[in-house]
Design a protein around this motif. Structure first.
Motif, PDB file in Angstrom:
ATOM      1  N   LEU A  85       0.838  -1.194   0.000  1.00  0.00           N
ATOM      2  CA  LEU A  85       0.000   0.000   0.000  1.00  0.00           C
ATOM      3  C   LEU A  85       0.872   1.244   0.000  1.00  0.00           C
ATOM      4  CD1 LEU A  85      -2.618  -1.020   2.746  1.00  0.00           C
ATOM      5  CD2 LEU A  85      -2.817  -1.321   0.267  1.00  0.00           C
ATOM      6  N   GLU A  96       1.091  -4.419   4.143  1.00  0.00           N
ATOM      7  CA  GLU A  96       0.002  -4.631   5.093  1.00  0.00           C
ATOM      8  C   GLU A  96      -0.340  -6.118   5.132  1.00  0.00           C
ATOM      9  OE1 GLU A  96      -3.087  -3.397   7.778  1.00  0.00           O
ATOM     10  OE2 GLU A  96      -1.414  -2.266   6.926  1.00  0.00           O
ATOM     11  N   LEU A 143      -8.984  -3.882   4.031  1.00  0.00           N
ATOM     12  CA  LEU A 143      -7.935  -2.894   4.274  1.00  0.00           C
ATOM     13  C   LEU A 143      -8.445  -1.776   5.182  1.00  0.00           C
ATOM     14  CD1 LEU A 143      -6.448  -2.516   0.669  1.00  0.00           C
ATOM     15  CD2 LEU A 143      -5.611  -3.941   2.552  1.00  0.00           C
ATOM     16  N   LYS A 147      -4.879   4.466   5.342  1.00  0.00           N
ATOM     17  CA  LYS A 147      -3.691   3.650   5.101  1.00  0.00           C
ATOM     18  C   LYS A 147      -2.455   4.393   5.624  1.00  0.00           C
ATOM     19  CE  LYS A 147      -4.776   3.366   0.694  1.00  0.00           C
ATOM     20  NZ  LYS A 147      -6.182   3.841   0.756  1.00  0.00           N
TER      21      LYS A 147
END
Length: 202
Positions: A85, A96, A143, A147
């Protein structure tokens, strides 16, 4: 809910014979009513072929069990690995970890239709299915909304805690001991002091 991928015609693109994605084809025509097991190992080409910009790279394994009956297919996905990511704060690349389990039910019908997150209708005459789209959707939905590179996450937790603290209104009962330390009264939260003034108290 399926993830919307940034491409003008994902369905048409997905139907093309793409080498990196054809390994996710499962021929269901003629399968007997029993359980089948499939294992897939995926690398960065998986995300490259999907022409999306949410995930830049990755490496993961998918263990899939398919239970076939006369009326439906039940697919259980076990996906483990990591994906690449881009940090929302620093624009740095980071990995991740992913470890998730999902279930999908494909029911035979006279037309194709998505009924919800776990149930879809497929035509009786369907010869094969491709599970790459489902795998990507499950990973994308798992996710984090924000982020962040791991080195920023402790800071983010502290920031969120401070924001929560700012929303707390501390109330002190008049029945409590008035002999408490005088320094506490000198450090009264200004918001609390303003509320006291509104009540005509100094």
């Amino acid at each position: 809910m399926r993830i919307l991928i940034n491409t003008t015609n994902f369905a048409a693109h997905f139907d093309r014979e793409v080498k990196a994605l054809t390994q996710y084809d499962i021929d269901i025509y003629g399968l007997k009513d029993k359980q089948y097991v499939y294992d897939f190992e995926s690398g960065s080409e998986f995300f490259e072929e999907l022409e999306q910009d949410l995930i830049s790279s990755g490496h993961f394994k998918t263990h899939l069990t398919l239970d076939k009956s006369a009326t439906m297919l039940i697919l259980n996905f076990d996906i483990q690995g990591e994906v690449g990511l881009v940090c929302d704060r620093s624009l740095e690349d980071f990995d991740e970890s992913i470890d998730l389990k999902e279930r999908l039910i494909l029911k035979y019908s006279d037309h194709d239709e998505e009924l919800g997150d776990e149930i879809e209708l497929i035509r009786h005459e369907t010869v094969r299915i491709n599970v790459a789209r489902y795998i990507f959707d499950y990973i994308a939905l798992a996710l984090p909304m924000k982020k962040l590179h791991p080195r920023f996450r402790s800071d983010e937790t502290e920031d969120e805690y401070e924001e929560d603290e700012e929303g707390i209104l501390v109330y002190q009962s008049q029945d409590q001991d008035t002999d408490s330390d005088d320094t506490e009264s000198e450090e009264v939260d200004p918001r609390w002091e303003a509320l006291q003034k509104l009540k005509g108290k100094q």
